[in-house]
Design a protein around this motif. Structure first.
Motif, PDB file in Angstrom:
ATOM      1  N   ASP A  57       0.809  -1.217   0.000  1.00  0.00           N
ATOM      2  CA  ASP A  57       0.000   0.000   0.000  1.00  0.00           C
ATOM      3  C   ASP A  57       0.840   1.265   0.000  1.00  0.00           C
ATOM      4  O   ASP A  57       0.518   2.231  -0.687  1.00  0.00           O
ATOM      5  N   TRP A  58       1.906   1.294   0.814  1.00  0.00           N
ATOM      6  CA  TRP A  58       2.649   2.547   0.945  1.00  0.00           C
ATOM      7  C   TRP A  58       4.147   2.432   0.722  1.00  0.00           C
ATOM      8  O   TRP A  58       4.817   3.429   0.507  1.00  0.00           O
ATOM      9  N   ALA A  59       4.689   1.228   0.764  1.00  0.00           N
ATOM     10  CA  ALA A  59       6.143   1.064   0.708  1.00  0.00           C
ATOM     11  C   ALA A  59       6.645   1.011  -0.730  1.00  0.00           C
ATOM     12  O   ALA A  59       6.104   0.286  -1.570  1.00  0.00           O
ATOM     13  N   ASP A  60       7.695   1.767  -1.010  1.00  0.00           N
ATOM     14  CA  ASP A  60       8.384   1.713  -2.297  1.00  0.00           C
ATOM     15  C   ASP A  60       9.033   0.326  -2.428  1.00  0.00           C
ATOM     16  O   ASP A  60       9.847  -0.065  -1.587  1.00  0.00           O
ATOM     17  N   PRO A  61       8.674  -0.457  -3.457  1.00  0.00           N
ATOM     18  CA  PRO A  61       9.197  -1.833  -3.553  1.00  0.00           C
ATOM     19  C   PRO A  61      10.714  -1.898  -3.665  1.00  0.00           C
ATOM     20  O   PRO A  61      11.311  -2.920  -3.336  1.00  0.00           O
ATOM     21  N   SER A  62      11.372  -0.808  -4.101  1.00  0.00           N
ATOM     22  CA  SER A  62      12.827  -0.830  -4.237  1.00  0.00           C
ATOM     23  C   SER A  62      13.546  -0.545  -2.924  1.00  0.00           C
ATOM     24  O   SER A  62      14.750  -0.755  -2.823  1.00  0.00           O
ATOM     25  N   VAL A  63      12.824  -0.045  -1.925  1.00  0.00           N
ATOM     26  CA  VAL A  63      13.424   0.251  -0.617  1.00  0.00           C
ATOM     27  C   VAL A  63      12.487  -0.306   0.444  1.00  0.00           C
ATOM     28  O   VAL A  63      11.726   0.421   1.081  1.00  0.00           O
ATOM     29  N   ARG A  64      12.546  -1.620   0.640  1.00  0.00           N
ATOM     30  CA  ARG A  64      11.568  -2.268   1.526  1.00  0.00           C
ATOM     31  C   ARG A  64      12.114  -3.568   2.073  1.00  0.00           C
ATOM     32  O   ARG A  64      12.792  -4.320   1.372  1.00  0.00           O
ATOM     33  N   LEU A  65      11.802  -3.823   3.334  1.00  0.00           N
ATOM     34  CA  LEU A  65      12.071  -5.104   3.967  1.00  0.00           C
ATOM     35  C   LEU A  65      10.805  -5.571   4.664  1.00  0.00           C
ATOM     36  O   LEU A  65      10.109  -4.778   5.303  1.00  0.00           O
ATOM     37  N   ASP A  66      10.515  -6.860   4.536  1.00  0.00           N
ATOM     38  CA  ASP A  66       9.410  -7.444   5.288  1.00  0.00           C
ATOM     39  C   ASP A  66       9.906  -7.883   6.661  1.00  0.00           C
ATOM     40  O   ASP A  66      11.045  -8.352   6.815  1.00  0.00           O
ATOM     41  N   ILE A  67       9.069  -7.715   7.678  1.00  0.00           N
ATOM     42  CA  ILE A  67       9.353  -8.215   9.022  1.00  0.00           C
ATOM     43  C   ILE A  67       8.631  -9.536   9.175  1.00  0.00           C
ATOM     44  O   ILE A  67       7.398  -9.592   9.010  1.00  0.00           O
ATOM     45  N   LEU A  68       9.382 -10.597   9.455  1.00  0.00           N
ATOM     46  CA  LEU A  68       8.798 -11.930   9.542  1.00  0.00           C
ATOM     47  C   LEU A  68       8.922 -12.485  10.946  1.00  0.00           C
ATOM     48  O   LEU A  68       9.912 -12.234  11.647  1.00  0.00           O
ATOM     49  N   SER A  69       7.900 -13.235  11.349  1.00  0.00           N
ATOM     50  CA  SER A  69       7.926 -13.976  12.602  1.00  0.00           C
ATOM     51  C   SER A  69       7.340 -15.356  12.330  1.00  0.00           C
ATOM     52  O   SER A  69       6.189 -15.467  11.877  1.00  0.00           O
ATOM     53  N   GLY A  70       8.127 -16.377  12.575  1.00  0.00           N
ATOM     54  CA  GLY A  70       7.667 -17.724  12.274  1.00  0.00           C
ATOM     55  C   GLY A  70       7.355 -17.926  10.806  1.00  0.00           C
ATOM     56  O   GLY A  70       6.474 -18.708  10.459  1.00  0.00           O
ATOM     57  N   ARG A  81      10.563   2.775   2.513  1.00  0.00           N
ATOM     58  CA  ARG A  81      10.400   4.185   2.137  1.00  0.00           C
ATOM     59  C   ARG A  81       8.962   4.405   1.695  1.00  0.00           C
ATOM     60  O   ARG A  81       8.419   3.639   0.892  1.00  0.00           O
ATOM     61  N   VAL A  82       8.340   5.449   2.223  1.00  0.00           N
ATOM     62  CA  VAL A  82       6.974   5.781   1.819  1.00  0.00           C
ATOM     63  C   VAL A  82       7.012   6.283   0.381  1.00  0.00           C
ATOM     64  O   VAL A  82       7.770   7.197   0.049  1.00  0.00           O
ATOM     65  N   SER A  83       6.211   5.662  -0.480  1.00  0.00           N
ATOM     66  CA  SER A  83       6.259   5.960  -1.908  1.00  0.00           C
ATOM     67  C   SER A  83       5.813   7.390  -2.202  1.00  0.00           C
ATOM     68  O   SER A  83       5.122   8.034  -1.405  1.00  0.00           O
ATOM     69  N   ASN A  84       6.204   7.871  -3.367  1.00  0.00           N
ATOM     70  CA  ASN A  84       5.817   9.229  -3.785  1.00  0.00           C
ATOM     71  C   ASN A  84       4.302   9.361  -3.879  1.00  0.00           C
ATOM     72  O   ASN A  84       3.739  10.405  -3.541  1.00  0.00           O
ATOM     73  N   ARG A  85       3.635   8.318  -4.339  1.00  0.00           N
ATOM     74  CA  ARG A  85       2.169   8.364  -4.434  1.00  0.00           C
ATOM     75  C   ARG A  85       1.546   8.554  -3.067  1.00  0.00           C
ATOM     76  O   ARG A  85       0.660   9.401  -2.875  1.00  0.00           O
ATOM     77  N   SER A  86       2.008   7.778  -2.094  1.00  0.00           N
ATOM     78  CA  SER A  86       1.440   7.873  -0.750  1.00  0.00           C
ATOM     79  C   SER A  86       1.723   9.234  -0.128  1.00  0.00           C
ATOM     80  O   SER A  86       0.861   9.824   0.534  1.00  0.00           O
ATOM     81  N   LYS A  87       2.928   9.760  -0.337  1.00  0.00           N
ATOM     82  CA  LYS A  87       3.250  11.086   0.205  1.00  0.00           C
ATOM     83  C   LYS A  87       2.375  12.156  -0.426  1.00  0.00           C
ATOM     84  O   LYS A  87       1.904  13.072   0.260  1.00  0.00           O
ATOM     85  N   ARG A  88       2.151  12.048  -1.730  1.00  0.00           N
ATOM     86  CA  ARG A  88       1.306  13.039  -2.410  1.00  0.00           C
ATOM     87  C   ARG A  88      -0.110  13.011  -1.871  1.00  0.00           C
ATOM     88  O   ARG A  88      -0.713  14.060  -1.594  1.00  0.00           O
ATOM     89  N   LEU A  89      -0.676  11.830  -1.673  1.00  0.00           N
ATOM     90  CA  LEU A  89      -2.039  11.726  -1.149  1.00  0.00           C
ATOM     91  C   LEU A  89      -2.141  12.228   0.287  1.00  0.00           C
ATOM     92  O   LEU A  89      -3.192  12.704   0.715  1.00  0.00           O
ATOM     93  N   ALA A  90      -1.042  12.128   1.039  1.00  0.00           N
ATOM     94  CA  ALA A  90      -1.036  12.588   2.424  1.00  0.00           C
ATOM     95  C   ALA A  90      -0.644  14.053   2.546  1.00  0.00           C
ATOM     96  O   ALA A  90      -0.580  14.582   3.656  1.00  0.00           O
ATOM     97  N   GLY A  91      -0.355  14.715   1.416  1.00  0.00           N
ATOM     98  CA  GLY A  91      -0.012  16.133   1.448  1.00  0.00           C
ATOM     99  C   GLY A  91       1.432  16.412   1.799  1.00  0.00           C
ATOM    100  O   GLY A  91       1.783  17.538   2.147  1.00  0.00           O
ATOM    101  N   ILE A  92       2.300  15.407   1.695  1.00  0.00           N
ATOM    102  CA  ILE A  92       3.727  15.575   2.012  1.00  0.00           C
ATOM    103  C   ILE A  92       4.474  15.776   0.708  1.00  0.00           C
ATOM    104  O   ILE A  92       4.482  14.891  -0.150  1.00  0.00           O
ATOM    105  N   ASP A  93       5.108  16.941   0.539  1.00  0.00           N
ATOM    106  CA  ASP A  93       5.713  17.223  -0.763  1.00  0.00           C
ATOM    107  C   ASP A  93       7.178  17.618  -0.708  1.00  0.00           C
ATOM    108  O   ASP A  93       7.767  17.937  -1.732  1.00  0.00           O
TER     109      ASP A  93
END
Length: 794
Positions: free
Chosen positions: A640-653, A662-674
């Motif tokens: 939903d929000w993570a840039d696929p090129s800068v991302r790690l999944d947190i795993l348990s079991g 990294r929050v993607s440019n699309r998500s930042k734009r929708l949240a008003g962060i520029d």
């Protein structure tokens, strides 16, 4: 809510040396939370009033070469593309160094002297939108500059902010802190508080004149809906523009100018907190009343939306049709137009709960409904009528009030409270004299009578609609007028007893302490969130828990994850800070269930550094909270929000329970962060497990000094640092530690690779290593890296 200091000073005589920042501080401590102060004149720096002395068309172009008298700045040559520029007009001239927003520009540009078609242009003649004044000077079209005909008496060269009243400080007040104070939803209410805080004189609002009484303007209204309904008919009116001073004040508090009578009703509302509505009297079939909507009825509101009959939607109606949604918004058909010559002014008091329900149902959250739903006192209508009459008489002396009717159902009565003097002093820890308590309360409008140590109090009507009712309310009034920061701190007496055996600290508390210890600030946000923020950070969720009575039409959904509201907090804090870190631990509502999650954001301008810092904090939490079977792995799956090129999944079991990225440019734009990089992590806490026991291991302190050396190798971008570290771990008993130093991509480094610099610490328990041994270890490190991860020395 926005509050103008210049407007406040009309009502209260504040000390001359009182700075806006001090008012902000004192008002926050005593009354409401002031989030910030905006100096509106700063946006108009280096913009002055000028007069066009000469305007000559440039051949074969749509341009005009003008000579503008800018007073002390001289006569300047300006090339202008507006069609309406002409000699003799007053204009807003942006001098070199001013910041303007040309049409279509996303960011401000600085005015500089330039050459246009070979002609020198030393400044810019501005359109209203280019300097943020469209609310004061509504433009005729997108191609016109604004003409300052109302400033014909102002000397050329005068700063525009000074000429139009924008040399002002505007306070941003948090609306949530006003919820239980309906008296503060207008400048006069805030001025009344400041008068009490600073013991300053408070001016009185004008009183309405006597008007011929009528019994034909109003029909009986629904008593459960309307507490008081007044109607005034004015004749001989002219629907024109409001005066510049009125338009300026409205613009500074966020309200654009429409016409004189709309602006008058808005001005009265922002001044004393009483909404009203003006109708074209010739479009009405009298009498009017407030009533429940009836089957098959509907009304088209001023914003173009159509509202149909519903049990929760009350109407203002005349003898033939509904005209407006009571307390929310007026109708389109009966509104004032330039042709109107008779005005019917409605000023009423409606039941707070019914207005709230109507606003929720229609989705129309207006300035009027925001005030009515706080429960206004019926006496406020008198203040509103007096101010409206006074303003209209000043602007249009020929306009006359010819008829008035006042239908009163329920009158607001002063709330009465009895409280003992000892009750106040014991709870505040200060032995306040009776005279001082009396002075504090009378400054706030209370009628005070004290006898035998008991205060008998009558609250003012503007505080009697639910705000003041208990002795504890009186304690609060005395404390805030005295000043919370004026109370002496008395440390409590603590008896130290045997410390019981502490059980394991709850996981959510451990996570809070670990993140706070890493330098992040904890925030607390509401469990509901806005639709735009859900699109930014939770767009893939198909099922949401919704509120039956949401706080706003676009906030009916409960958050399935924490990040949407954290992004809103980022946008808010970017107004004050360039780099910071926030976190929240709280409830989330994924689908139809409920869980607990932790989330954090790091904000700055270096995404690489922020990502590494965030990863380190996540690993710090895993170690510090003694969590089991946790891992971080790269992932390129859509998110939903993570840039696929800068991302790690947190795993348990083996299950993905969170994300670092990294929050993607699309998500930042929708949240008003520029203008910032945002790195975030979010994790479901209920999926985590503690280690069954804490495994402590003693490591002997080295008796002999260690040595270290740095190596720089080229590795593929696909090789993570964790793999490099693992390749060297356990390579030799003499190798004590491997640390990441830095990496480089650029000139001299092949595409798809990076230069990685790492520091290797070596040492022995029984001796100091000689240089030959260190050199041999360096060779082994390079050989091992080449063999396992394909690294090669630079």
């Amino acid at each position: 809510m926005l509050v103008s200091l210049e407007w406040l000073k009309e009502y209260v005589d504040l000390p001359a040396d009182l700075a806006p920042e001090q008012i902000m501080h004192d008002l926050t401590l005593a009354t409401v939370e002031v989030e910030g102060v905006v100096f509106t004149g700063r946006a108009l720096e280096r913009v002055c009033v000028a007069e066009v002395l000469q305007a000559d068309k440039v051949p074969d172009t749509k341009l005009t070469l003008t000579a503008c008298d800018a007073g002390e700045h001289g006569v300047l040559s300006v090339v202008c593309g507006a069609a309406n520029v002409r000699a003799g007009m007053r204009v807003a001239l942006a001098l070199p160094g001013a910041l303007i927003y040309p049409k279509g520009a996303a960011e401000a540009i600085e005015v500089r002297e330039a050459e246009v078609r070979g002609l020198a242009s030393q400044a810019v003649i501005c359109a209203a939108g280019e300097i943020g004044l469209s609310a004061v000077f509504p433009p005729a079209d997108d191609q016109s500059i604004m003409e300052l005909h109302e400033l014909s008496g102002v000397a050329v060269g005068t700063p525009l902010a000074q000429a139009i009243g924008f040399d002002d400080a505007v306070f941003e007040i948090d609306n949530k802190s006003l919820t239980n104070r309906p008296d503060l939803w207008g400048h006069y209410g805030i001025a009344r508080e400041l008068a009490a805080i600073y013991d300053a004189p408070l001016g009185e609002l004008p009183r309405a004149p006597e008007v011929a009484a009528s019994d034909t303007l109003l029909a009986p209204s629904d008593a459960s809906l309307c507490n008081r309904f007044t109607a005034t008919v004015f004749e001989g009116v002219l629907v024109s523009d409001a005066p510049l001073a009125m338009r300026s004040r409205l613009a500074r508090v966020g309200q654009r100018s429409i016409d004189l009578f709309v602006d008058l009703t808005n001005y009265v509302m922002f001044a004393c907190g009483q909404p009203s509505h003006a109708y074209d009297a010739d479009e009405l079939t009298l009498p009017l009343c407030a009533r429940a909507s009836r089957d098959s009825e509907s009304v088209t509101l001023l914003d173009g939306s159509e509202v149909s009959a519903h049990p929760s939607v009350p109407f203002i109606a005349d003898a033939q049709r509904p005209l407006a949604v009571a307390g929310v918004m007026g109708g389109e058909a009966s509104g004032v137009t330039p042709a109107s010559r008779r005005i019917f002014l409605e000023m009423a008091n409606f039941d707070a709960r019914l207005v709230r329900a109507a606003s929720q149902h229609t989705g129309a959250r207006t300035e009027a409904s925001s005030r009515f739903e706080k429960a206004l006192d019926t006496q406020r209508i008198d203040a509103g009528l007096g101010l409206f009459h006074h303003l209209l008489a000043d602007i249009q002396p020929a306009a006359k009030a010819v008829a008035f009717q006042d239908a009163l159902t329920v009158h607001t009565t002063p709330a009465e409270v009895q409280v003992e003097h000892s009750y106040i002093t014991s709870r505040l820890g200060v032995d306040f004299p009776v005279a001082r308590i009396t002075r504090y309360l009378e400054a706030l409008g209370f009628a005070v009578r004290e006898q035998a140590g008991v205060f008998s109090l009558a609250a003012p009507t503007w505080r009697s609609t639910g705000d003041v009712s208990l002795p504890a309310d009186i304690v609060e009034e005395v404390a805030r007028l005295h000043g919370y920061d004026n109370f002496r701190f008395v440390p409590p007496r603590v008896a130290l007893t045997h410390l019981p055996r502490a059980r394991r600290v709850p996981l959510d508390r451990q996570v809070r302490e670990l993140l706070a210890g890493a330098g992040l600030q904890e925030v607390f946000t509401y469990p509901w969130t806005k639709r735009a923020l859900l699109q930014a950070a939770a767009d893939s969720w198909a099922q949401f828990m919704t509120l039956e009575m949401p706080p706003a039409p676009d906030q009916e959904r409960l958050r399935p994850v924490l990040l949407p509201n954290l992004l809103e907090a980022v946008d808010t804090n970017l107004r004050y800070f360039d780099d910071f870190g926030l976190f929240e631990v709280g409830a989330v509502y994924p689908g139809a269930g409920e869980g607990v999650a932790a989330a954090a954001v790091l904000v700055g301008d270096d995404a690489d550094y922020l990502f590494r810092r965030m990863r380190g904090m996540v690993e710090h939490v895993i170690r510090g909270a003694q969590l089991t079977d946790m891992d971080l792995r790269p992932s390129s799956q859509p998110h939903d929000w993570a840039d696929p090129s800068v991302r790690l999944d947190i795993l348990s079991g083996g299950e993905v329970i969170g994300v670092v990225g990294r929050v993607s440019n699309r998500s930042k734009r929708l949240a008003g962060i520029d203008r910032a990089e945002v790195i975030a992590f979010e994790c479901r806490l209920e999926a985590l497990q503690f280690l069954p026991t804490r495994e402590n291991r003693y490591e002997r302190v080295a008796e002999f000094p260690t040595s270290w050396f740095d190596v720089s190798v080229l590795v593929d971008d696909s090789v993570p640092w964790a793999q490099v570290y693992s390749a060297l771990a356990g390579m030799d008993a003499l190798l004590r530690d491997v640390r990441w130093v830095g990496e480089y991509r650029g000139e001299g480094v092949p595409d798809g690779a990076r230069s990685l610099t790492l520091r290797v610490v070596v040492g022995a328990e029984d001796r100091t290593l000689v240089s030959e041994e260190v050199d041999a270890l360096r060779v082994r490190v390079l050989e091992t890296l080449e063999k396992i991860v394909g690294a090669r020395q630079r």
